[in-house]
Each structure stands twice: as structure tokens, then as C-alpha cells.
Design a protein around this motif. Structure first.
Motif, mmCIF file in Angstrom:
data_model
loop_
_atom_site.group_PDB
_atom_site.id
_atom_site.type_symbol
_atom_site.label_atom_id
_atom_site.label_comp_id
_atom_site.label_asym_id
_atom_site.label_seq_id
_atom_site.Cartn_x
_atom_site.Cartn_y
_atom_site.Cartn_z
ATOM 1 N N SER A 116 0.618 -1.015 -0.133
ATOM 2 C CA SER A 116 -0.425 -0.189 -0.340
ATOM 3 C C SER A 116 0.895 0.796 -0.108
ATOM 4 O O SER A 116 1.907 0.948 0.081
ATOM 5 C CB SER A 116 -1.110 -0.151 0.917
ATOM 6 O OG SER A 116 -0.506 0.786 2.495
ATOM 7 N N PHE A 137 -0.888 -0.738 9.501
ATOM 8 C CA PHE A 137 -1.370 -1.824 8.992
ATOM 9 C C PHE A 137 -1.623 -2.548 9.851
ATOM 10 O O PHE A 137 -1.484 -3.554 9.068
ATOM 11 C CB PHE A 137 -1.307 -1.686 7.431
ATOM 12 C CG PHE A 137 -2.205 -0.679 6.761
ATOM 13 C CD1 PHE A 137 -0.952 0.378 6.428
ATOM 14 C CD2 PHE A 137 -3.279 -0.270 6.282
ATOM 15 C CE1 PHE A 137 -0.889 1.532 6.009
ATOM 16 C CE2 PHE A 137 -3.087 0.863 5.390
ATOM 17 C CZ PHE A 137 -2.302 1.908 4.881
ATOM 18 N N GLY A 159 -8.095 8.766 2.095
ATOM 19 C CA GLY A 159 -8.385 8.663 0.483
ATOM 20 C C GLY A 159 -9.199 7.181 0.670
ATOM 21 O O GLY A 159 -9.992 7.119 1.110
ATOM 22 N N ARG A 160 -9.160 6.235 0.192
ATOM 23 C CA ARG A 160 -9.897 4.979 0.164
ATOM 24 C C ARG A 160 -8.310 4.345 1.137
ATOM 25 O O ARG A 160 -7.899 3.329 1.451
ATOM 26 C CB ARG A 160 -9.416 4.586 -1.302
ATOM 27 C CG ARG A 160 -10.327 3.214 -1.180
ATOM 28 C CD ARG A 160 -10.157 2.275 -2.683
ATOM 29 N NE ARG A 160 -10.957 0.592 -3.220
ATOM 30 C CZ ARG A 160 -12.096 0.240 -2.246
ATOM 31 N NH1 ARG A 160 -12.764 1.317 -2.663
ATOM 32 N NH2 ARG A 160 -12.288 -0.666 -2.617
ATOM 33 N N PHE A 161 -8.293 4.892 2.118
ATOM 34 C CA PHE A 161 -7.793 4.725 3.384
ATOM 35 C C PHE A 161 -6.351 4.113 2.722
ATOM 36 O O PHE A 161 -5.826 2.536 3.778
ATOM 37 C CB PHE A 161 -8.669 3.196 4.322
ATOM 38 C CG PHE A 161 -8.059 3.069 5.266
ATOM 39 C CD1 PHE A 161 -7.743 3.384 6.040
ATOM 40 C CD2 PHE A 161 -7.744 1.517 5.525
ATOM 41 C CE1 PHE A 161 -6.606 3.177 6.847
ATOM 42 C CE2 PHE A 161 -7.473 0.922 6.759
ATOM 43 C CZ PHE A 161 -7.353 1.820 7.611
ATOM 44 N N GLY A 162 -5.370 4.070 1.881
ATOM 45 C CA GLY A 162 -4.788 2.656 1.321
ATOM 46 C C GLY A 162 -4.577 2.122 2.167
ATOM 47 O O GLY A 162 -3.819 0.724 2.223
ATOM 48 N N GLU A 163 -5.537 1.924 0.602
ATOM 49 C CA GLU A 163 -5.662 0.277 0.237
ATOM 50 C C GLU A 163 -4.656 -0.328 -0.215
ATOM 51 O O GLU A 163 -3.948 -0.369 -0.096
ATOM 52 C CB GLU A 163 -6.625 0.034 -1.159
ATOM 53 C CG GLU A 163 -7.456 -0.764 -1.363
ATOM 54 C CD GLU A 163 -8.083 -0.868 -2.868
ATOM 55 O OE1 GLU A 163 -8.447 -0.109 -2.956
ATOM 56 O OE2 GLU A 163 -8.323 -1.941 -3.275
ATOM 57 N N GLN A 164 -4.853 -1.942 0.680
ATOM 58 C CA GLN A 164 -4.066 -2.329 0.540
ATOM 59 C C GLN A 164 -3.578 -4.202 -0.335
ATOM 60 O O GLN A 164 -5.437 -4.026 -0.681
ATOM 61 C CB GLN A 164 -3.785 -3.448 2.312
ATOM 62 C CG GLN A 164 -3.377 -3.352 3.248
ATOM 63 C CD GLN A 164 -3.203 -3.696 4.192
ATOM 64 O OE1 GLN A 164 -2.244 -4.377 4.613
ATOM 65 N NE2 GLN A 164 -3.842 -4.059 5.210
ATOM 66 N N TYR A 179 -15.234 -0.230 1.992
ATOM 67 C CA TYR A 179 -14.066 -0.144 3.767
ATOM 68 C C TYR A 179 -15.926 0.708 4.317
ATOM 69 O O TYR A 179 -16.600 1.722 2.775
ATOM 70 C CB TYR A 179 -13.350 0.423 3.434
ATOM 71 C CG TYR A 179 -12.920 1.661 3.382
ATOM 72 C CD1 TYR A 179 -12.395 2.173 1.474
ATOM 73 C CD2 TYR A 179 -13.229 2.986 4.361
ATOM 74 C CE1 TYR A 179 -12.695 3.559 1.514
ATOM 75 C CE2 TYR A 179 -13.028 3.730 3.482
ATOM 76 C CZ TYR A 179 -12.128 4.334 1.921
ATOM 77 O OH TYR A 179 -12.632 5.358 1.807
ATOM 78 N N THR A 198 -4.250 4.965 11.837
ATOM 79 C CA THR A 198 -2.714 5.164 11.752
ATOM 80 C C THR A 198 -2.563 5.205 11.058
ATOM 81 O O THR A 198 -2.597 4.277 9.639
ATOM 82 C CB THR A 198 -2.541 3.810 13.607
ATOM 83 O OG1 THR A 198 -2.298 2.862 12.814
ATOM 84 C CG2 THR A 198 -2.537 3.884 14.286
ATOM 85 N N GLY A 199 -0.929 4.970 10.530
ATOM 86 C CA GLY A 199 -0.715 5.373 9.919
ATOM 87 C C GLY A 199 -0.132 3.722 9.469
ATOM 88 O O GLY A 199 0.376 3.566 7.694
ATOM 89 N N LEU A 218 -9.358 -6.460 -1.414
ATOM 90 C CA LEU A 218 -10.965 -5.308 -0.766
ATOM 91 C C LEU A 218 -11.814 -4.658 -1.559
ATOM 92 O O LEU A 218 -11.988 -4.577 -2.605
ATOM 93 C CB LEU A 218 -9.626 -3.943 -0.830
ATOM 94 C CG LEU A 218 -10.899 -2.606 -0.121
ATOM 95 C CD1 LEU A 218 -11.434 -3.822 1.549
ATOM 96 C CD2 LEU A 218 -9.951 -1.527 0.162
ATOM 97 N N GLY A 235 1.159 3.374 2.479
ATOM 98 C CA GLY A 235 1.705 3.552 3.604
ATOM 99 C C GLY A 235 0.553 4.632 4.448
ATOM 100 O O GLY A 235 1.237 4.954 5.692
ATOM 101 N N VAL A 236 -0.147 5.462 4.227
ATOM 102 C CA VAL A 236 -0.401 6.473 4.361
ATOM 103 C C VAL A 236 -2.326 5.889 4.900
ATOM 104 O O VAL A 236 -2.412 5.268 3.907
ATOM 105 C CB VAL A 236 -0.346 7.561 4.110
ATOM 106 C CG1 VAL A 236 1.232 7.745 4.176
ATOM 107 C CG2 VAL A 236 -1.012 7.908 2.492
ATOM 108 N N ALA A 237 -2.845 6.734 5.473
ATOM 109 C CA ALA A 237 -4.347 7.072 5.706
ATOM 110 C C ALA A 237 -4.906 7.639 4.733
ATOM 111 O O ALA A 237 -3.947 8.472 4.577
ATOM 112 C CB ALA A 237 -4.751 6.985 7.519
#
Lengths: 116, 112
Positions: free
Chosen positions: A94, B98, A100-105, B49, B95-96, B46, A96-98
Motif C-alpha cells: 500500500s 496497517f 482517501g481509499r484508506f491506503g488500500e492494501q 470499507y 493510524t499510519g 478489498l 502506507g498512509v491513511a
């Protein structure tokens, strides 16, 4: 764009051996997380690497370790393999940041490890 | 008790049925709730969410979160054989990092 790739796709090892799995994230992604998936325990978080540093860690013994290289590629190592380590090992990349689309994995297809 | 509880199924429905998949969770510290779909021999992807309580709709899929009862649901309308997969609910901290916690996954079969 190319997805997350994992190598090898299948591995067979014997107890006591060690194994190294590789993960190449999506281009531009700096975060790589590793998960173990088994029928009994489901999907469990191992650790996350971001910019070559381990940022989060799950509840696995020290036999499980990892690292990340400057190009964001990551490796996971399991030493002194046990029968219970047989599982599908998934990596996810990802931004790696929250937000938007929550840093989708985005998950790779996984490496199926069998320990005999 | 696991932090995210999910009935593993399997759940078998006829094509066109409405599917309801459910999870319960503990530890309200986690803020994001997700649904993943995993086909055989593939990694999870995904689906949806949500951050707050309420409904979120995307095509045939609706995700619902009830934080007061700690309940997460996924509804699939007009189910198709291609929806046959394992569906995993998950929660994650805001958080930053996961450190996502997944449910066991529910295996769904949609019969043509």
C-alpha cells in the motif's frame, strides 16, 4: 499497473530448515505487510515494513523476521521451521498512509509453504 | 474470544438470492471496517470499507456497520455464481500502520 508479486508460489521444506519468501510491491508503494493464513487461525498479521523500517509487528515468535530494501521489495524469513508453520503467506502493499481509499492494501497471490 | 468473529459457513444460495454475511467485533479502538473477497488460490481483494456507522452501497454490495452493537454486515443483491468466494470482514486502526485484524472468513457458494 503490475500487481503484487510473490515468489516462490509453492515451497516444501522439512522441520528445522529455514525459508525466505520474497514480495515485490506495486510500483510506488512504500508499505509492505505480511500475513499468515491457515484454516484454523485465519489471516493473521505478521509485520509491516515502511521505508525499510519495521513499523508494526504482530504476535509471532522471533523465528519470523523480515526486511525491506530501498526499492520497497521485502523478504520474510522463517528459521527453524515447525510443522505448524505450514500456511499460505501473503504480502500486501500500500501507499502506507491513511486517507482517501484508506491506503488500500493490495494482496499478492501468496506463497504456499508446506513443512514436512 | 477473537476480536473479530465470523461464521465460516459454508453458505450455499441459489443464483439471484440476497446474501447476508455478518461479523461481530470487540475493542472499539479500531475505526475502519472492511470486507475482502478471496477467490481460491488468490489473495484477498478489498470490496468495501466504512469508517462510521450506517450503510455504504456499491453496486450490488451494501456494507453496514452498527457500532452500538459492534456488528458488521455485507449484503449481496442478485447474487451470481461469480460471487462464489470466501468473504472476510476486517477492522483496522486509524493510524499510519496497517495492523488489520481479520475474521475467519465465510465461504459462499452461489448455485446456478
Amino acid at each position: 499497473k503490475a500487481g503484487v508479486t510473490q515468489t516462490p508460489r509453492y515451497l516444501i521444506k522439512t522441520r528445522g530448515q529455514q525459508v525466505t519468501l520474497s514480495c515485490s510491491p506495486i510500483s510506488g508503494h512504500r508499505s509492505v505487510s505480511w500475513y499468515q493464513q491457515t484454516p484454523g487461525q485465519g489471516l493473521q498479521f505478521l509485520f509491516e515494513y515502511f521505508s525499510e523500517t519495521q513499523r508494526n509487528k504482530g504476535n509471532f515468535p522471533g523465528r519470523f523476521s523480515g526486511r525491506q530494501f530501498s526499492n520497497s521489495r521485502s523478504e520474510m524469513n522463517v528459521s527453524t521451521l515447525e510443522l505448524g508453520d505450514s500456511a499460505l503467506y501473503l504480502c500486501a502493499s500500500s501507499l502506507g498512509v491513511a486517507g482517501g481509499r484508506f491506503g488500500e492494501q493490495f494482496f499478492g497471490p501468496g506463497t504456499r509453504l508446506t513443512v514436512l | 474470544q477473537k476480536e473479530v468473529e465470523q461464521d465460516p459457513g459454508p453458505l450455499s444460495v441459489p443464483e439471484g438470492a440476497i446474501v447476508s454475511l455478518n461479523c461481530t467485533y470487540s475493542n472499539s479502538a479500531f475505526q475502519y471496517f472492511m470486507w475482502y473477497r478471496q477467490y481460491s488460490r488468490k489473495g484477498p481483494e478489498l470490496l468495501m470499507y466504512t469508517y462510521s456507522s450506517g450503510n455504504k452501497e456499491d453496486g450490488r454490495f451494501t456494507a453496514q456497520v452498527d457500532k452500538s452493537s459492534k456488528y458488521i454486515s455485507l449484503f449481496i443483491r442478485d447474487s451470481q455464481p461469480s460471487d462464489s468466494a470466501t468473504y472476510l470482514c476486517a477492522k483496522s486502526p486509524y493510524t499510519g500502520g496497517f495492523k488489520t485484524i481479520f475474521g475467519a472468513g465465510t465461504r459462499l457458494f452461489v448455485k446456478a
